[in-house]
Design an enzyme around this catalytic site. Sequence first.
Site, mmCIF file in Angstrom:
data_model
loop_
_atom_site.group_PDB
_atom_site.id
_atom_site.type_symbol
_atom_site.label_atom_id
_atom_site.label_comp_id
_atom_site.label_asym_id
_atom_site.label_seq_id
_atom_site.Cartn_x
_atom_site.Cartn_y
_atom_site.Cartn_z
ATOM 1 N N GLU A 291 0.801 -1.223 0.000
ATOM 2 C CA GLU A 291 0.000 0.000 0.000
ATOM 3 C C GLU A 291 0.837 1.279 0.000
ATOM 4 O OE1 GLU A 291 -3.542 -1.588 2.890
ATOM 5 O OE2 GLU A 291 -1.769 -0.757 3.835
ATOM 6 N N PRO A 292 1.576 1.525 -1.069
ATOM 7 C CA PRO A 292 2.333 2.774 -1.103
ATOM 8 C C PRO A 292 1.417 3.989 -1.220
ATOM 9 C CG PRO A 292 2.431 1.670 -3.230
ATOM 10 C CD PRO A 292 1.729 0.726 -2.296
ATOM 11 N N CYS A 362 -1.938 32.979 11.304
ATOM 12 C CA CYS A 362 -1.690 33.613 12.590
ATOM 13 C C CYS A 362 -1.226 32.607 13.638
ATOM 14 C CB CYS A 362 -2.926 34.355 13.051
ATOM 15 S SG CYS A 362 -3.189 35.809 12.067
ATOM 16 N N GLU A 363 -0.051 32.051 13.416
ATOM 17 C CA GLU A 363 0.595 31.095 14.326
ATOM 18 C C GLU A 363 2.085 31.300 14.151
ATOM 19 O OE1 GLU A 363 -0.678 28.538 16.261
ATOM 20 O OE2 GLU A 363 -2.730 29.076 15.702
ATOM 21 N N TYR A 391 0.390 14.167 1.368
ATOM 22 C CA TYR A 391 0.036 14.727 2.680
ATOM 23 C C TYR A 391 0.176 16.244 2.743
ATOM 24 C CZ TYR A 391 0.434 9.782 3.731
ATOM 25 O OH TYR A 391 0.289 8.423 3.704
HETATM 26 C C1 PLP Z 1 -0.916 5.709 5.679
HETATM 27 C C2 PLP Z 1 -1.060 4.297 5.328
HETATM 28 C C3 PLP Z 1 -0.426 3.802 4.193
HETATM 29 C C4 PLP Z 1 0.470 4.626 3.312
HETATM 30 O O1 PLP Z 1 1.602 5.074 3.946
HETATM 31 P P1 PLP Z 1 2.734 5.837 3.119
HETATM 32 O O2 PLP Z 1 3.747 6.167 4.125
HETATM 33 O O3 PLP Z 1 2.100 7.050 2.545
HETATM 34 O O4 PLP Z 1 3.201 4.903 2.066
HETATM 35 C C5 PLP Z 1 -0.628 2.478 3.877
HETATM 36 N N1 PLP Z 1 -1.419 1.691 4.634
HETATM 37 C C6 PLP Z 1 -2.048 2.145 5.729
HETATM 38 C C7 PLP Z 1 -2.894 1.238 6.507
HETATM 39 C C8 PLP Z 1 -1.880 3.455 6.113
HETATM 40 O O5 PLP Z 1 -2.495 3.896 7.207
#
Ligand code: PLP
Length: 432
Positions: A291-292, A362-363, A391
Site C-alpha cells: 500500500e504505497p 496567525c501562528e 500529505y
Molecule cells: C498511511 C497508510 C499507508 C500509506 O503510507 P505511506 O507512508 O504514505 O506509504 C498504507 N497503509 C495504511 C494502513 C496506512 O495507514
Amino acid sequence: MFVSECLDVNRDGHLTIGGCDTVELVRRYGTPLYVMDETQIREHCRAFVQSIKENYDGHGRVLFASKAFCCKEMCRIVESEDMGLDVVSGGELYTALSAGFPADRIYFHGNNKTDLEIETALEAGIARIIVDNFPELETINRIAGTMGKKADIMFRIKPGIDAHTHSFIRTGQIDSKFGVALETGEAMQIVKRALELENVNLCGLHCHIGSQILDVDPFEHAAEVMLKFIADIKTETGFTVRELNLGGGFGIKYLESDNPVAYSEYMNRVARVVKARAQEYGVDLPYILIEPGRSIVGSAGITLYTVGAVKTIPDIRTYVSVDGGMCDNPRYILYSSDYDVLCANKANEPRDFKVTVAGKCCESGDLIQENTPIQRVEHGDILAVLSTGAYNYSMSSNYNRIPRPPVVMVCRGESRVIVKGETFEDLVRNDV
Ligand SMILES: *Cc1c(COP(=O)(O)O)cnc(C)c1O
C-alpha cells in the site's frame, strides 16, 4: 541536481516540472499552487506493479493509499494503472466511487469506522474491510447480517516492529491506536472469534509499520513475523490465511541527503523472506498486497508561492513570508518535516541566503522550513517547495479562512486543473 526526476531548469533559469515552466504556470493559475507531474506518478505506480510481477509472479496487488493524495483524477490514474485503492473514511470512499473506481478494488482501513461507513462499504461491495478491533468485528458481523451479506475482512495486526521513523507516524509497535497486538495473544483471539462468526469471511492479515521508512530491514522483519503468525494460525485452528497485506511506508527523497531504496528492492527482498518462510512453515504462499501512498505521489508534486515580505531580524534570522503556509502544508508544524525550497524564477542562481520560510497564518509555528539555503529573493519572486505531492493537499485546511489552492496536473509540457481552487464563496457555503 533535484530531489525529483520531473524537475529541471530551462534556458530562462526557471524551474520546470513535467516540461512546464513554473513561472508560466504561476502566470496562468496564480499562487499558491500545487503542481503534480502525471508521468512521475505513473512511473512510481508501474515500478511497484512491476516489482510484484518480477519478484512474486504477479501473485499480488498494489493499492494506492489514497489518504496521501485523494481526488477524483488521482483515483482515475490509479484505476488505469490497474491498481487498487485504500480508503480510511466515508469521504475517501465517496471520492473513489464518484470517480467510478471499481468497488471490488477498494480496501477500507481505519481504527474507528462508523456504522454508516461500514454499511456504505458493504452496500458498495468493496473488496475488503480491514478490521481494527473486537467491537468493530462484532459490529461488522451484525451489520452484514442485517444486510444479508457476508463481509470479506482482514485484520490489522501490530507485529511489534519498531521502524525508525517519527513517533507520530510509527504504527507497528504495541503502544499504537491501530490494530490488535501479536505479543499479547489478542491477535490470535480475534482470528478465532472471526472463525466463529456467521457473517464475516476472514481473507487475510494486514500490517503497516509506519511511514517514510528509508530502509528495507523493518519490512523484511514484518514479513517474517506475519508469516510466523500465519503458520501459528494454521497450527492452532487449521485455517489457512490466503492474503497478506504488508502496508506502505516506503520513504521518499525530501532532501538531497535522503537515500530511499529503489521501489523494486522492497518486493525483491520481502518476496524472498515470504517464500522462504512459507516453505519452512509449510503454508501456502499468500497473495501479497502492498500500500504505497507517499512514494507514489510525494516527489511528483511541488507547491509554488509568491514571496511577500522579506524581514531580516539582525543577528537572528531572515523571514521570507509566502502567500500560503500551514493551511496548505501542515507537515512542518506537525512533524518538523524537511523540505527543499528554492526560488523558481532564479533557479540557476547560487543558494547562499539562509532563511526561514514563513506562512501567512496567525501562528508563530506556521513555517515551511527553517534555516534553509535559497537564492537571494525579494518581494514578488516565486518560491518552490519540493516533494509536496503527499500529505499536503490531503492535509490542507481552511485555517484563517484561507481558500485551498488549486491542484494542476502537468504531463509532458501540458497542464490542466484537476482540483479547482476554492473561492471565498466556497468558504461561506455551509454557513447559516
Ligand atoms: C498511511 C497508510 C499507508 C500509506 O503510507 P505511506 O507512508 O504514505 O506509504 C498504507 N497503509 C495504511 C494502513 C496506512 O495507514
